[in-house]
Write a protein that holds these residues in place. Structure first.
Motif, PDB file in Angstrom:
ATOM      1  N   GLN A  46       0.826  -1.206   0.000  1.00 13.45           N
ATOM      2  CA  GLN A  46       0.000   0.000   0.000  1.00 13.45           C
ATOM      3  C   GLN A  46       0.856   1.250   0.000  1.00 13.45           C
ATOM      4  OE1 GLN A  46      -2.841  -0.309   3.262  1.00 13.45           O
ATOM      5  NE2 GLN A  46      -4.443  -0.771   1.786  1.00 13.45           N
ATOM      6  N   ALA A  47       1.935   1.250   0.794  1.00 17.10           N
ATOM      7  CA  ALA A  47       2.822   2.412   0.797  1.00 17.10           C
ATOM      8  C   ALA A  47       3.460   2.607  -0.570  1.00 17.10           C
ATOM      9  CB  ALA A  47       3.901   2.242   1.873  1.00 17.10           C
ATOM     10  N   ALA A  48       3.942   1.511  -1.169  1.00 13.72           N
ATOM     11  CA  ALA A  48       4.549   1.616  -2.490  1.00 13.72           C
ATOM     12  C   ALA A  48       3.530   2.057  -3.536  1.00 13.72           C
ATOM     13  CB  ALA A  48       5.165   0.279  -2.878  1.00 13.72           C
ATOM     14  N   ALA A  49       2.286   1.571  -3.416  1.00 13.97           N
ATOM     15  CA  ALA A  49       1.257   1.963  -4.378  1.00 13.97           C
ATOM     16  C   ALA A  49       0.937   3.447  -4.267  1.00 13.97           C
ATOM     17  CB  ALA A  49      -0.004   1.118  -4.154  1.00 13.97           C
ATOM     18  N   ASN A  50       0.883   3.960  -3.044  1.00 12.99           N
ATOM     19  CA  ASN A  50       0.592   5.384  -2.873  1.00 12.99           C
ATOM     20  C   ASN A  50       1.703   6.253  -3.443  1.00 12.99           C
ATOM     21  OD1 ASN A  50      -1.853   4.923  -1.577  1.00 12.99           O
ATOM     22  ND2 ASN A  50      -0.904   4.794   0.440  1.00 12.99           N
ATOM     23  N   VAL A  51       2.963   5.882  -3.126  1.00 10.87           N
ATOM     24  CA  VAL A  51       4.083   6.660  -3.664  1.00 10.87           C
ATOM     25  C   VAL A  51       4.143   6.531  -5.180  1.00 10.87           C
ATOM     26  CG1 VAL A  51       6.587   6.906  -3.654  1.00 10.87           C
ATOM     27  CG2 VAL A  51       5.385   6.474  -1.519  1.00 10.87           C
ATOM     28  N   GLY A  52       3.991   5.290  -5.660  1.00  9.63           N
ATOM     29  CA  GLY A  52       4.028   5.082  -7.107  1.00  9.63           C
ATOM     30  C   GLY A  52       2.918   5.811  -7.825  1.00  9.63           C
ATOM     31  N   ALA A  53       1.736   5.874  -7.216  1.00  6.76           N
ATOM     32  CA  ALA A  53       0.628   6.583  -7.850  1.00  6.76           C
ATOM     33  C   ALA A  53       0.937   8.064  -7.987  1.00  6.76           C
ATOM     34  CB  ALA A  53      -0.652   6.370  -7.033  1.00  6.76           C
ATOM     35  N   ARG A  54       1.549   8.652  -6.966  1.00  7.89           N
ATOM     36  CA  ARG A  54       1.885  10.074  -7.059  1.00  7.89           C
ATOM     37  C   ARG A  54       2.938  10.319  -8.134  1.00  7.89           C
ATOM     38  NH1 ARG A  54       1.511   9.789  -1.356  1.00  7.89           N
ATOM     39  NH2 ARG A  54       3.771   9.610  -1.162  1.00  7.89           N
ATOM     40  N   VAL A  55       3.965   9.456  -8.173  1.00  7.99           N
ATOM     41  CA  VAL A  55       5.006   9.622  -9.179  1.00  7.99           C
ATOM     42  C   VAL A  55       4.432   9.423 -10.573  1.00  7.99           C
ATOM     43  CG1 VAL A  55       7.171   8.671 -10.044  1.00  7.99           C
ATOM     44  CG2 VAL A  55       6.840   8.958  -7.596  1.00  7.99           C
ATOM     45  N   LEU A  56       3.598   8.386 -10.735  1.00 12.20           N
ATOM     46  CA  LEU A  56       3.006   8.116 -12.044  1.00 12.20           C
ATOM     47  C   LEU A  56       2.100   9.255 -12.480  1.00 12.20           C
ATOM     48  CD1 LEU A  56       2.680   6.120 -14.355  1.00 12.20           C
ATOM     49  CD2 LEU A  56       0.838   5.022 -13.071  1.00 12.20           C
ATOM     50  N   ALA A  57       1.326   9.814 -11.542  1.00 11.09           N
ATOM     51  CA  ALA A  57       0.455  10.938 -11.889  1.00 11.09           C
ATOM     52  C   ALA A  57       1.272  12.139 -12.353  1.00 11.09           C
ATOM     53  CB  ALA A  57      -0.419  11.310 -10.691  1.00 11.09           C
ATOM     54  N   GLU A  58       2.377  12.421 -11.657  1.00 10.86           N
ATOM     55  CA  GLU A  58       3.215  13.550 -12.053  1.00 10.86           C
ATOM     56  C   GLU A  58       3.831  13.325 -13.431  1.00 10.86           C
ATOM     57  OE1 GLU A  58       6.068  13.954  -8.990  1.00 10.86           O
ATOM     58  OE2 GLU A  58       4.644  14.704  -7.481  1.00 10.86           O
ATOM     59  N   ARG A  59       4.283  12.108 -13.697  1.00 10.81           N
ATOM     60  CA  ARG A  59       4.925  11.841 -14.987  1.00 10.81           C
ATOM     61  C   ARG A  59       3.924  11.898 -16.138  1.00 10.81           C
ATOM     62  NH1 ARG A  59       8.577  13.452 -12.930  1.00 10.81           N
ATOM     63  NH2 ARG A  59      10.412  12.367 -12.121  1.00 10.81           N
ATOM     64  N   LEU A  60       2.739  11.315 -15.952  1.00 10.13           N
ATOM     65  CA  LEU A  60       1.742  11.352 -17.016  1.00 10.13           C
ATOM     66  C   LEU A  60       1.230  12.764 -17.253  1.00 10.13           C
ATOM     67  CD1 LEU A  60      -0.299   8.114 -16.229  1.00 10.13           C
ATOM     68  CD2 LEU A  60       1.525   8.427 -17.897  1.00 10.13           C
TER      69      LEU A  60
ATOM     70  N   ARG B 150      11.606   6.037 -17.341  1.00 11.41           N
ATOM     71  CA  ARG B 150      12.652   5.790 -16.349  1.00 11.41           C
ATOM     72  C   ARG B 150      12.056   5.484 -14.982  1.00 11.41           C
ATOM     73  NH1 ARG B 150      15.324   9.948 -17.417  1.00 11.41           N
ATOM     74  NH2 ARG B 150      14.412  11.316 -15.854  1.00 11.41           N
ATOM     75  N   ASP B 151      10.903   6.095 -14.674  1.00  5.14           N
ATOM     76  CA  ASP B 151      10.257   5.861 -13.383  1.00  5.14           C
ATOM     77  C   ASP B 151       9.269   4.705 -13.434  1.00  5.14           C
ATOM     78  OD1 ASP B 151      11.663   7.810 -12.109  1.00  5.14           O
ATOM     79  OD2 ASP B 151      10.182   9.380 -12.470  1.00  5.14           O
ATOM     80  N   GLY B 152       9.239   3.984 -14.523  1.00  6.83           N
ATOM     81  CA  GLY B 152       8.448   2.760 -14.570  1.00  6.83           C
ATOM     82  C   GLY B 152       7.059   2.900 -15.124  1.00  6.83           C
ATOM     83  N   ALA B 153       6.711   4.022 -15.732  1.00  7.50           N
ATOM     84  CA  ALA B 153       5.380   4.174 -16.312  1.00  7.50           C
ATOM     85  C   ALA B 153       5.228   3.236 -17.503  1.00  7.50           C
ATOM     86  CB  ALA B 153       5.147   5.619 -16.754  1.00  7.50           C
ATOM     87  N   PRO B 154       4.157   2.437 -17.583  1.00 11.20           N
ATOM     88  CA  PRO B 154       3.978   1.525 -18.719  1.00 11.20           C
ATOM     89  C   PRO B 154       3.797   2.299 -20.025  1.00 11.20           C
ATOM     90  CG  PRO B 154       2.543   0.929 -16.881  1.00 11.20           C
ATOM     91  CD  PRO B 154       3.092   2.278 -16.579  1.00 11.20           C
TER      92      PRO B 154
END
Length: 866
Positions: A140-154, A189-193
């Motif tokens: 859950q912690a990784a999903a929350n952080v990843g969601a924020r990073v993915l949102a910023e990148r997209l 680079r940050d893992g966005a599909p």
């Protein structure tokens, strides 16, 4: 029950025995503000703010209502008394005395909510359950952080598309839109599909910038079952044997201890879990202790009265205030006398109560109405009472045998004076001599009475600017000092600690020298083993669970927690719930975030060791304001954004870093211009205190408000979504080299990096140096040998360029001519020079030219071989 009376009198209303005072309480509705948001309540004398707030919430009072506590409680007693006048009067009197209270559901006529039986697993399935717990928490912690990073990148991908000024086939093509290409590379680079990146570009083409819905919808973690550990498991742990599934019992125990230490879960059971009857009535045991004596008859009567009501509601009688009653009896919690008295109290209640008796955690509102000072088998949570600098009722009862002066001294020791008045110290006299008058000390004391720490109560506003001047401190020094202002004024840190203790108290009584050793032991914080012993004693009487919940200090180790689990099992407890407190780390992290942030400069100190390794040590320092020179460099950029003229003035430090900005606009009203001017001042102050320009650029880039639109007069920025977007794009391009924010190719313009302005034809590629260096700033001291270096020529032209230069090195100023360096500029305009690329060994300039195996410097005249 018998029809005898204890608190009421026949023919006399219980309300006649109380004096009711008008009190104000906030409405439980958080959406109401202002004077009408309060509820006026006539409450019995002696009720505190906590009792009043609980009654307002339980009665569902609306903003502006006027309530009478006696009438509200009278209606409740009428509802619960089953048409018995004695029961009704006794219930009303007991409610007014805050001896008992129904849970919130009974106030609203709702059925009692029975607790669902939780699933339980044994030691054999524990390993998989613990893995699931850790995976869920980390996932859950990784999903929350990843969601924020993915949102910023997209979002960055989409913005790179919509902020492009080219044609559609260019803006949405990463091969032709350099900003989009960089955003795509960062996202990958940050893992966005790749499919999500493609959809972000496609959505941007449709005008959609925000990412797809559901990005932050992280799946709910599976519920972790409780764990039941029988004696055979602990025997296997002691013998280092293996369980039925082949797992090492000791290894499973270590994993369990680590999970509980980390997450505060799972809940542990050492016997078969029993069904829990929902609580209907909460009884406050501490209300039956008067003058350090237990009112056994009154307790038995109340247990019968309220136990019958609980049984009628198919609920249990929940006991609160057991630890507070032991304190009121002046018994040390960790003593045989306290455990014996606790058993005696529970036997009285259990023998008289027709309903099940429980020590579960009580309903918060009902507990607040009766003023419960402890829950379960734990000691009181605090020494002070809510709403004032006073001891809790159980503490006052424990100190009742002392003289009045001794009680005042104990209160001063534990809770402090709440003000500086009466504290004698040299620095207070120095403040008085510096000009702090009675009004200043009154401001300080007012802040202290509201609970503000002493270090924050003494500041530039409470002392005043005149005091700062007399103490030799500038307003900037006041701001820099922060909570260290007293030390900045020369006060010894030990004196500050003494003053803080005088004002705020020690927060404890077990070290108060006024009290005897026996009385100090009453207020000592019991160790976890003492709480286990109390729970064991209570469970022997209840023949059920004491619902023990342990909160260990943050410094506790995994081994200590495992030892407590084993001790609980040896004592025969039914169950245990343990959590580790954060050791104030959460507040510490907030403090670090607030006090340091990005404004703190970190200096790196390198230390060389014998093994020739370099260790870097980061030293935190207080933020210091970097002063700009009185005569400073900078530039002025005039542009038009959406038809509105904007003048951007910059000021630089000696090293060329940006230190201040000014924003001038002339078509807007005075209010908008003033806001922009003050905004520029705040940005300038932040830059001078060390806030990186990159942070401002990231914060204000792409902000959208009018005026906005096309930009005229700037060679790098052609469109802006707002004035702030334009300003910080310009600063990023000019001072950070952020070519990705430029909307044209910067290489097509002058090497000086300045905007061409409205009249672009005035500045050519090989410009006169005098047009780029301020004559006023240099006061006419522009050296004549400063040249404007041309770009490296295209391949195939280097020989002609070198040959045309003629190696005429003449660093001396030419006589005649009105412009500085005119001969050199003229020569460079006629012939593009191909410089060698290495610096001159004589002057260090990169003006070395190679010709026929010889080198020569075009700046100082040095000559040498290749």
């Amino acid at each position: 029950m018998s029809q005898n009376r204890r608190l009421s009198r026949k023919g006399v209303s219980p309300l006649d025995d109380f004096a009711f005072l008008s009190r104000q309480a906030d409405s439980p509705d958080p959406d109401t503000v202002g004077e009408e948001s309060e509820v006026e309540l006539l409450a019995p004398e002696g009720w505190d703010a906590r009792n009043i707030a609980a009654l307002v919430a339980l009665s569902d009072a609306q903003p502006g209502d006027q309530l009478h506590a006696g009438h509200v409680l009278g209606e409740l007693a009428e509802l619960l008394s089953q048409d018995s006048e004695v029961e009704r009067d006794e219930m009303l009197a007991s409610l007014l005395h805050r001896e008992a209270a129904p849970v919130a559901a009974m106030w609203r006529g709702a059925p009692l909510s029975s607790q669902k039986t939780r699933p339980v697993i044994g030691a054999e399935g524990l390993t998989d359950a613990l893995y699931t717990l850790n995976a869920a928490e980390m996932g859950q912690a990784a999903a929350n952080v990843g969601a924020r990073v993915l949102a910023e990148r997209l979002e960055a991908v989409a913005l790179a598309c919509v902020n492009c000024d080219g044609a559609d086939d260019e803006c949405f093509d990463p091969r032709r839109n350099r900003a989009l290409a960089r955003a795509v590379r960062a996202a990958r680079r940050d893992g966005a599909p790749d499919p999500m990146i493609e959809r972000a570009i496609a959505r941007a083409r449709q005008g959609l910038i925000t990412p797809e819905q559901g990005l932050f919808a992280t799946p709910q973690a599976p519920e972790l079952p409780d764990v039941q550990l029988d004696p055979a498991f602990f025997e296997a742990v002691e013998a280092d044997a293996r369980l039925a599934d082949g797992e090492s019992a000791r290894a499973v125990m270590n994993r369990l201890s680590e999970a509980v230490w980390t997450h505060g879960r799972p809940v542990l059971h050492f016997t078969e879990p029993q069904a829990v009857t929902p609580a209907a009535i909460i009884l406050n045991l501490a209300r039956f202790v008067r003058e350090q004596t237990l009112d056994e008859d009154g307790l038995a009567y109340a247990a019968r009265l309220w136990g019958q009501t609980a049984a009628h509601q198919s609920g249990s009688l929940l006991l609160a205030g057991l630890g507070a009653s032991l304190t009121a009896l002046a018994l040390p919690f960790d003593s045989e006398a306290a455990r014996d008295r606790a058993q005696h109290i529970l036997r009285i209640v259990r023998s008289e109560c027709p309903a099940p008796v429980s020590l579960e955690r009580p309903d918060a509102l009902a507990a607040g109405l009766i003023g419960a000072e402890s829950v379960g088998v734990h000691p009181p949570a605090a020494l002070d009472a809510p709403g004032g600098r006073q001891f809790a009722a159980c503490v006052n009862a424990a100190l009742s045998a002392l003289t009045q002066d001794e009680q005042i001294g104990a209160r001063r020791h534990a809770l402090g004076a709440g003000a500086l008045a009466g504290h004698s110290a040299n620095w207070i006299t120095q403040l008085e001599n510096a000009g702090v008058d009675q009004a200043g000390f009154a401001r300080i004391d007012a802040a202290l009475s509201d609970g503000v720490p002493l270090r924050f109560a003494i500041n530039r506003w409470s002392l005043g600017p005149e005091v700062a001047r007399r103490c030799g401190l500038s307003p900037e020094h006041f701001d820099e000092a922060g909570p260290r202002l007293l030390e900045k004024l020369g006060v010894d840190p030990l004196e500050v600690v003494a003053a803080e203790r005088y004002v705020h108290g020690a927060g404890r009584l077990d070290d108060c020298e006024i009290l005897s050793p026996e009385l100090r032991a009453v207020f000592a914080d019991p160790a976890p083993e003492a709480r286990l012993a109390m729970a064991e004693a209570c469970e022997d009487v209840l023949e059920g669970t004491a619902s023990l919940e342990l909160a260990l200090p943050g410094s506790s180790s995994i081994e200590e927690l495992g030892a407590l689990i084993a001790s609980s099992a040896r004592r025969g407890l039914t169950g245990l719930s343990i959590r580790r407190e954060g050791d104030a780390l959460y507040d510490l992290l907030n403090t670090i975030e607030y006090e340091t942030g990005d404004s703190v400069r970190r200096s790196v100190i390198a230390e060389e060791r014998v093994v020739e390794r370099v260790v870097e040590k980061y030293v935190e320092r207080a933020a210091e304001r970097r002063k700009l020179p009185d005569r400073r460099k900078g530039y002025i950029q005039k542009s038009t954004v959406g038809g509105h003229k904007v003048y951007l003035h910059t000021g630089e430090f000696e090293d060329g870093e940006l230190g201040e900005i000014f924003i001038d606009m002339h078509k807007e009203g005075a209010a908008f211009r003033s806001l922009m001017n003050n905004f520029a001042i705040s940005i300038s102050i932040g830059l001078q205190y060390g806030v990186p320009l990159e942070e401002y650029v990231d914060a204000y880039l792409f902000t959208r408000f009018e005026p906005a639109g096309d930009v005229d007069g700037n060679d790098s920025i052609k469109h802006a979504s707002s004035i702030l977007d334009y300003i910080f794009r310009e600063l990023a391009v000019s001072y950070l080299g952020r070519e990705d924010l430029a909307q044209t190719d910067p290489h097509n313009y002058d090497p000086g990096g300045l905007g061409k302005g409205v009249e672009q034809e005035k500045l050519v590629r090989e410009a006169d140096p005098a047009s780029l260096i301020s004559k006023g700033f240099s006061r006419g001291q522009l050296p004549d040998n400063v040249v404007m270096l041309g770009s490296r020529p295209k391949p195939g032209k280097s020989e002609d360029a070198a040959e045309g230069s003629g190696f005429e090195f003449d660093p001396k100023p030419k006589s005649g001519g009105g412009s500085s360096g005119g001969a050199h500029v003229e020569r460079l305009e006629d012939h593009i020079v191909n410089y060698h690329g290495d610096p001159c060994p004589e002057c260090g300039h990169f003006t070395v030219i190679e010709n026929a195996g010889l080198l020569g410097c075009d700046a100082c005249g040095w000559a040498g071989k290749v």
